[in-house]
Design an enzyme around this catalytic site. Structure first.
Site: not given
Length: 151
Positions: A51, A58
């Site tokens: 992120c 992620d």
């Protein structure tokens, strides 16, 4: 047509993993059947990125489907390229569009689509989709149709 071994520098050699986004690792080889329209699909279930705001990881499955023209992406180079996102900060939508644009630049396919199936964070799943059909061909209309008829 160049010899296959002369076109590829990664396959069959020791792997060096890049620590940040590295589109330069992508390699292509000649399509032996450019007169045929056919699908090539890659499922990449272990994609990771960061992120850009929080730095949290992620996780996603990236699905890449394309109809090749003259060039095709070599799978080991694709694996290393996708791995290079591991420490790269980008939103899910950015990752999918960056991947698609890099593959268009590499191969100039007739058609390509990239889907990201990201693991939920904060209770929300994000599944970005991007596609491209070569302008002025039936694949341009195909891209528009597939985009407008997505769920």
């Amino acid at each position: 047509m160049a010899e296959l071994k002369d076109q590829l520098s990664l396959l069959g050699r020791k792997t060096e993993y890049k620590q940040d986004y590295a589109p330069e690792v992508l390699e292509a080889f000649d399509n032996k059947h450019p007169e045929n329209d056919y699908w090539v699909r890659f499922n990449c279930p272990e994609f990771t990125s960061l992120c850009p705001i929080t730095g949290q990881p992620d996780f996603a499955e990236i699905r890449i489907s394309y109809i090749p023209d003259i060039k095709m992406v070599e799978s080991k180079s694709l694996k290393l390229y996708l791995f290079s996102f591991r420490n790269h900060g980008a939103f899910h939508e950015d990752c999918v569009n960056i991947i698609m644009k890099d593959l268009i630049k590499l191969m100039n396919p007739k058609y390509i689509e990239v889907t990201g199936i990201f693991t939920p964070r904060g209770g929300i799943s994000i599944y970005p989709y991007a596609n491209y059909g070569r302008p002025g061909t039936k694949f341009e209309q195909m891209a528009e149709h597939r985009l407008m008829n997505r769920e």
